[in-house]
Design a protein around this motif. Structure first.
Motif, mmCIF file in Angstrom:
data_model
loop_
_atom_site.group_PDB
_atom_site.id
_atom_site.type_symbol
_atom_site.label_atom_id
_atom_site.label_comp_id
_atom_site.label_asym_id
_atom_site.label_seq_id
_atom_site.Cartn_x
_atom_site.Cartn_y
_atom_site.Cartn_z
ATOM 1 N N THR A 301 -45.112 17.245 53.019
ATOM 2 C CA THR A 301 -45.014 15.945 52.746
ATOM 3 C C THR A 301 -46.540 14.966 53.268
ATOM 4 O OG1 THR A 301 -44.492 15.307 55.359
ATOM 5 C CG2 THR A 301 -42.544 15.508 53.882
ATOM 6 N N LEU A 355 -44.047 14.926 68.508
ATOM 7 C CA LEU A 355 -43.045 14.757 70.295
ATOM 8 C C LEU A 355 -42.369 13.248 70.686
ATOM 9 C CD1 LEU A 355 -47.117 16.461 72.185
ATOM 10 C CD2 LEU A 355 -44.325 17.598 70.822
ATOM 11 N N SER A 390 -40.167 10.317 62.671
ATOM 12 C CA SER A 390 -38.317 9.417 62.463
ATOM 13 C C SER A 390 -38.112 8.968 62.263
ATOM 14 C CB SER A 390 -39.736 8.047 62.660
ATOM 15 O OG SER A 390 -40.037 8.018 62.055
HETATM 16 C C1 LIG Z 1 -47.946 13.074 73.264
HETATM 17 C C2 LIG Z 1 -47.174 11.625 72.413
HETATM 18 C C3 LIG Z 1 -45.686 10.893 72.328
HETATM 19 C C4 LIG Z 1 -44.922 10.137 71.359
HETATM 20 N N1 LIG Z 1 -44.130 9.694 71.569
HETATM 21 C C5 LIG Z 1 -43.956 8.893 70.899
HETATM 22 C C6 LIG Z 1 -41.985 8.035 71.304
HETATM 23 O O1 LIG Z 1 -42.150 7.753 72.315
HETATM 24 N N2 LIG Z 1 -41.969 7.032 70.544
HETATM 25 C C7 LIG Z 1 -42.271 7.431 68.988
HETATM 26 O O2 LIG Z 1 -42.070 6.714 68.481
HETATM 27 N N3 LIG Z 1 -43.332 8.308 69.068
HETATM 28 C C8 LIG Z 1 -43.437 9.205 69.605
HETATM 29 N N4 LIG Z 1 -44.842 9.781 69.017
HETATM 30 C C9 LIG Z 1 -45.419 9.767 67.827
HETATM 31 C C10 LIG Z 1 -44.615 10.775 67.053
HETATM 32 O O3 LIG Z 1 -44.516 11.682 67.692
HETATM 33 C C11 LIG Z 1 -44.823 11.143 65.382
HETATM 34 O O4 LIG Z 1 -46.033 11.433 65.328
HETATM 35 C C12 LIG Z 1 -44.322 9.796 64.558
HETATM 36 O O5 LIG Z 1 -43.260 9.386 65.163
HETATM 37 C C13 LIG Z 1 -44.793 9.678 63.248
HETATM 38 O O6 LIG Z 1 -44.386 10.612 62.693
HETATM 39 P P1 LIG Z 1 -43.787 11.294 61.377
HETATM 40 O O7 LIG Z 1 -42.726 12.408 61.541
HETATM 41 O O8 LIG Z 1 -42.265 10.324 61.670
HETATM 42 O O9 LIG Z 1 -44.304 10.237 60.520
HETATM 43 P P2 LIG Z 1 -45.374 11.712 59.204
HETATM 44 O O10 LIG Z 1 -44.319 11.946 58.618
HETATM 45 O O11 LIG Z 1 -46.000 12.948 60.088
HETATM 46 O O12 LIG Z 1 -46.136 10.862 59.268
HETATM 47 C C14 LIG Z 1 -47.172 9.435 59.861
HETATM 48 C C15 LIG Z 1 -48.234 9.041 59.702
HETATM 49 O O13 LIG Z 1 -49.493 9.662 58.083
HETATM 50 C C16 LIG Z 1 -49.043 8.775 57.243
HETATM 51 N N5 LIG Z 1 -48.739 9.859 56.271
HETATM 52 C C17 LIG Z 1 -47.368 11.225 56.227
HETATM 53 N N6 LIG Z 1 -47.151 11.638 55.277
HETATM 54 C C18 LIG Z 1 -48.169 10.852 54.071
HETATM 55 C C19 LIG Z 1 -48.232 11.250 52.456
HETATM 56 N N7 LIG Z 1 -47.695 11.548 51.658
HETATM 57 N N8 LIG Z 1 -49.351 10.307 52.179
HETATM 58 C C20 LIG Z 1 -49.984 9.640 52.929
HETATM 59 N N9 LIG Z 1 -49.464 9.515 53.839
HETATM 60 C C21 LIG Z 1 -49.416 10.803 54.468
HETATM 61 C C22 LIG Z 1 -48.669 8.061 56.808
HETATM 62 O O14 LIG Z 1 -50.099 7.324 57.958
HETATM 63 C C23 LIG Z 1 -47.484 7.943 58.100
HETATM 64 O O15 LIG Z 1 -47.597 6.666 58.667
HETATM 65 C C24 LIG Z 1 -45.137 10.371 70.448
HETATM 66 C C25 LIG Z 1 -46.793 11.667 70.168
HETATM 67 C C26 LIG Z 1 -47.527 11.708 70.866
HETATM 68 C C27 LIG Z 1 -48.640 12.534 70.286
#
Ligand SMILES: Cc1cc2nc3c(=O)[nH]c(=O)nc-3n(C[C@H](O)[C@H](O)[C@H](O)COP(=O)(O)OP(=O)(O)OC[C@H]3O[C@@H](n4cnc5c(N)ncnc54)[C@H](O)[C@@H]3O)c2cc1C
Ligand SMILES: Cc1cc2nc3c(=O)[nH]c(=O)nc-3n(C[C@H](O)[C@H](O)[C@H](O)COP(=O)(O)O)c2cc1C
Length: 565
Positions: A301, A355, A390
Motif C-alpha cells: 500500500t 498497534l 483501521s
Molecule cells: C503505540 C501506538 C498506539 C496506537 N493506538 C491507537 C489507537 O488507540 N487508536 C487508533 O486509531 N490508532 C492508534 N495507533 C495508530 C495505528 O497503529 C495506525 O497507525 C493507524 O490506525 C493507521 O494505520 P492504517 O493501517 O489504518 O493506515 P496506513 O495504511 O498505515 O496509512 C497511514 C498513513 O500513511 C499514509 N499512506 C498510506 N498509504 C499511502 C499511499 N499509498 N500513498 C501515500 N500515503 C499513504 C497516509 O498518510 C495514511 O494516513 C497507535 C499507534 C501506536 C504506535
C-alpha cells in the motif's frame, strides 16, 4: 564531592550490607537521581581487573524495553564491581560524550526507522557532523522487530555515527529482535569480558526468553463493534470488543494486528502484471503462492523510498522520490513482463504490524480486549483513501476472527492505588484512560482521577460519553475537563483547558499527581507539554528554566508519561 564525615558514615553503612541489599540501595538511588555512580570501594571483592572500573549505559526507549534491559545490564555490571552511570537519553547531556570512556547505548527503533522521541536530541547531536570522540570506546545494542522493514535502523545509525566520529567499537553492533533478552545479555557479558580482559561467569538471562521471533498470537473473535461518533461527524471511531482466551496484558499495553491487503487490489495487480497467481515462489525464506504473498504477507500500500528506488532499477525507469503504493507505481511505471514483476516481488517488504492501545481493563473485562480505532483517511490526487488496518477494523463483522498480539508498554503504567493521576487523551488518546479508569474502578483505587478529553464537536464526537458521565456521577472521576474545538468560533483544545485550570493542575502536581498523555504525537503532545510548562511557571512562580527543571524532575521521578503516535 561528599564531605569526609558523610563519606565515612556511608562507608560504614555499606560495609554492613549484603550483596542483595547493595543492589537494592543501588536501584533506590537510581530512582532518586536517574544517574548514579557506585563508588569503586564497594566492588565485589577479587572479581575485578584494573582494566575497567567505570562505564556509562544510556538508553532510548518508547515502550520500556530498552530501559528495562539497560537497568538489568547495569545491575549485572555493578555486581561485577563495575561502577555504572545509567541514564535515559532524554536526561543525558550529549556534550558529556567528550568525558566518557566506556559507553554503551541501548536504543530501539520506532516509526519508519526513526529514533524514540526521547532519544531524538542525542540522535540529532551525533548526526551534526562535527563530533570528535577519539577517546571513546563504545558498544551499541539495537532493539527492533524484524516484522518492520528498517530493522534496528536507529541502532545501526548510532553505531555508524559514533564510529565515524572517531570512537572505537568494544564489540560490533548487536541487533536484537523481539526476543532480545538472551542475545543482548550474552553480548554485554562478552563486551565486558573484552574490556576487562578476563572471562566473566555466565550471565543469567533476564526475563522470559521467547523462541526466535515468535510472537504469542491470540485468536480473537469480534463480539462488539460500534461507531462512537454520531451522524454528522467528520470522523468514524470504532469501539471494538474482541473475545480471546488466556490473553495477558496490563492497562497501558497495546495490541498489535497485522492487516492483509484487499483482495480486489491484489487481483487488480495480478491482472495488470500478467503474473501467475498460483505460482509458488520463495520470499525471504517463506514459500507461498504469489496471490497469498500479495494478500497476506507483503506491504503493497505504501512503499518505502528504498523500495521505490529498487523498483526503478529493476524496471529501468527514472522514478522521483515520492509516497506511492504498488498499484499506482505499476500504472505509471509499468513492468515489462511477469518475470520482471517477480523480481519486484522479491524486493517488497513484509506488512508491518499496527498497534492499538487497549481500552479495556483486565480486572473489569476478563478475557475481552477492547480497542478504540479511528478510521484513517488521506487523499491522493483528490481521491479519498483509507488506512489499511483501521479500514479493515472499521468494516469488521461481529463474530469475525482477528489475530492479535500484546505489545507491552512497561513505562505507561498506573501508579499505586492511592496516587492521583491526570490523564490527557483527546481523540483515540482516550483509549488507555478508559482502561485505567475501569481498572481503578474494579480495584476500588482511592487516588483522585482527572481526565482531559477533547475532539471536534460535543454532540457527535464525545467518545465514551455515557461511561464518563457515569464515572463523574459515582465520583471515580474527580475532574473532567472537555475541549471541543469546533463548537465555538475560536478553536479550543485540551492544552487550553490545562491552562484554564492551571491553579488546580499545579496544586495536583504539588500534591504528587502523575501525568499521562496519549494520542497524537505532533502537535498535540508537544502543545500539551508546553501548556504544562506554562502552568508550572505561572502557578509555581518559577522562571522558564525552573519550570523546565520541574518537568524534568517529574520525568525522572516517573511521574510524567507519554504514549503518543
Ligand atoms: C503505540 C501506538 C498506539 C496506537 N493506538 C491507537 C489507537 O488507540 N487508536 C487508533 O486509531 N490508532 C492508534 N495507533 C495508530 C495505528 O497503529 C495506525 O497507525 C493507524 O490506525 C493507521 O494505520 P492504517 O493501517 O489504518 O493506515 P496506513 O495504511 O498505515 O496509512 C497511514 C498513513 O500513511 C499514509 N499512506 C498510506 N498509504 C499511502 C499511499 N499509498 N500513498 C501515500 N500515503 C499513504 C497516509 O498518510 C495514511 O494516513 C497507535 C499507534 C501506536 C504506535
Ligand atoms: C510504531 C512502531 C514502529 C516500529 N518501527 C520499527 C522499525 O522501523 N524497525 C525496527 O526494527 N523496529 C521497529 N519497532 C519495534 C520496536 O523497536 C521494538 O518493539 C522494541 O523492542 C521497542 O523497544 P522500546 O520499548 O525500548 O522502545 C517499532 C515499534 C512500534 C511500536
Amino acid at each position: 564531592m561528599l564531605e569526609t564525615s558523610k563519606l565515612e558514615t556511608l562507608k560504614k553503612l555499606l560495609a554492613t550490607v549484603s550483596q542483595e541489599e547493595l543492589v537494592w540501595i543501588n536501584g533506590f538511588l537510581s530512582g532518586i537521581t536517574h544517574t548514579i555512580s557506585i563508588p569503586n570501594n564497594i566492588q565485589e571483592s577479587g572479581r575485578v581487573s584494573n582494566a575497567i572500573d567505570k562505564i556509562t549505559i544510556v538508553y532510548g526507549t518508547e515502550t520500556g524495553n530498552a530501559k528495562s534491559l539497560a537497568t538489568q545490564l547495569s545491575i549485572y555490571a555493578r555486581k561485577k564491581g563495575i561502577s555504572v552511570k545509567l541514564s535515559a537519553l532524554d536526561q543525558y547531556k550529549p556534550a558529556d560524550l567528550a568525558k566518557e570512556k566506556y559507553f554503551f547505548v541501548i536504543i530501539s527503533t520506532q516509526g519508519d526507522g526513526e529514533p524514540p522521541a526521547a532519544a531524538k536530541r542525542f540522535y540529532e547531536y551525533i548526526h551534526r557532523g562535527d563530533l570528535s570522540i577519539p577517546h571513546l570506546e563504545f558498544g551499541v545494542i539495537a532493539l527492533g522487530d524484524s516484522a518492520y522493514p528498517l530493522f534496528c535502523k536507529t541502532g545501526e545509525d548510532v553505531d555508524i555515527k559514533l564510529k565515524e566520529a572517531g570512537g572505537t567499537r568494544i564489540a560490533s553492533l548487536k541487533k536484537c529482535d523481539i526476543d532480545y533478552e538472551q542475545d543482548a545479555t550474552e553480548w554485554f557479558e562478552n563486551a565486558l569480558a573484552v574490556l576487562r580482559s578476563v572471562n566473566s561467569p555466565t550471565l543469567p538471562s533476564v526475563g522470559k526468553v521467547q523462541s526466535k521471533n515468535k510472537r504469542q498470537i491470540y485468536n480473537g473473535n469480534v463480539v462488539g463493534h460500534i461507531n462512537l461518533n454520531d451522524t454528522g461527524s467528520n470522523k468514524e471511531t470504532y469501539h471494538i470488543e474482541i473475545a480471546t482466551e488466556g490473553i495477558v496484558y496490563a492497562p497501558g499495553d497495546s495490541i498489535g494486528i497485522i492487516p492483509s491487503n484487499p483482495i480486489e487490489l491484489v487481483d487488480a495487480i495480478i491482472n495488470i502484471t500478467g503474473v501467475d497467481r498460483d505460482k509458488v515462489i520463495d520470499h525471504r525464506g517463506k514459500s507461498a503462492t504469489i496471490f497469498s504473498l500479495l494478500h497476506k504477507e507483503l506491504n503493497i500500500t505504501y512503499l518505502l523510498p528504498s523500495v521505490v528506488k529498487k523498483y526503478g532499477n529493476i524496471t529501468q525507469q527514472n522514478i522521483p522520490e515520492t509516497k506511492i503504493g504498488l498499484w499506482d507505481l505499476l500504472n505509471i511505471y509499468p513492468v515489462n513482463s511477469p518475470v520482471q514483476f517477480e523480481t519486484v516481488i522479491a524486493e517488497l517488504n513484509t506488512i508491518s504490524p499496527r498497534l492499538y492501545s487497549i481500552s479495556s481493563s483486565p480486572s473489569a473485562h476478563g478475557d475481552e480486549v477492547h480497542i478504540t480505532v479511528s478510521k484513517d483517511n488521506y487523499s491522493i490526487n483528490g481521491e479519498l483513501k483509507f488506512g489499511l488496518c483501521s479500514n479493515q477494523l472499521s468494516n469488521q463483522d461481529i463474530n469475525s476472527n482477528v489475530e492479535i498480539f500484546v505489545h507491552k508498554n512497561n513505562i505507561f503504567r498506573l501508579p499505586e492505588n492511592n496516587k492521583d493521576i491526570i490523564m490527557i487523551g483527546p481523540g483515540t488518546g482516550i483509549a488507555p484512560f478508559r482502561s485505567f479508569l475501569h481498572e481503578r474502578n474494579a480495584l476500588g483505587a482511592n487516588g483522585k482521577n482527572w481526565l482531559f478529553f477533547g475532539d471536534q464537536c460535543f454532540v457527535t464526537d464525545f467518545l465514551y460519553q455515557t461511561e464518563i458521565q457515569e464515572w463523574v456521577a459515582t465520583g471515580l472521576l474527580t475532574n473532567v475537563s472537555l475541549a471541543f474545538s469546533r463548537d465555538q468560533q475560536e478553536k479550543i483544545y485540551v492544552q487550553d483547558r490545562i491552562k484554564d485550570n492551571g491553579g488546580e493542575f499545579y496544586k495536583w502536581l504539588e500534591e504528587g499527581a502523575y501525568i499521562y498523555i496519549c494520542g497524537s504525537k505532533d502537535p498535540m503532545s508537544i502543545d500539551v507539554e508546553n501548556a504544562i510548562l506554562e502552568v508550572i511557571q505561572k502557578h509555581g512562580d518559577r522562571s522558564e528554566d525552573e519550570s523546565v527543571a520541574y518537568l524534568e524532575m517529574l520525568k525522572s521521578n516517573d511521574r510524567f508519561f507519554k504514549d503518543v503516535y
